[in-house]
Design a protein around this motif. Structure first.
Motif: not given
Length: 80
Positions: A40-53, A55-61
């Motif tokens: 569960v903890r690793q899935q939460q980390q993966i989800d956070a990393l997906i959102r971060e990537v 955001a970086l691709k779109t340039g959204t802060p």
């Protein structure tokens, strides 16, 4: 039939095996619960990393980032 007054040697081999299996099952169940929490903890980390990537691709802060307008010239290497 009561077990009071019985010595460990008085326990039948089948009861000893059953007790050993019950102990193993309880340890296995505890391990499974621990592994479930890790997943569960690793899935939460993966989800956070997906959102971060994303955001970086779109340039959204992201949350907490300060919006700064940037020029494409800022990305040029210094020798240009």
């Amino acid at each position: 039939m009561s077990n009071t007054g019985m010595q460990p040697n008085d326990i039948s081999p089948a009861d000893q095996r059953l007790t050993a299996l019950e102990i193993k099952a309880s340890f296995t169940e505890d391990l499974l619960d621990q592994l479930d929490k890790v997943i569960v903890r690793q899935q939460q980390q993966i989800d956070a990393l997906i959102r971060e990537v994303a955001a970086l691709k779109t340039g959204t802060p992201r949350d907490g980032d300060v919006t700064v307008s940037r020029s494409l010239r800022d990305d040029l290497p210094p020798h240009f």
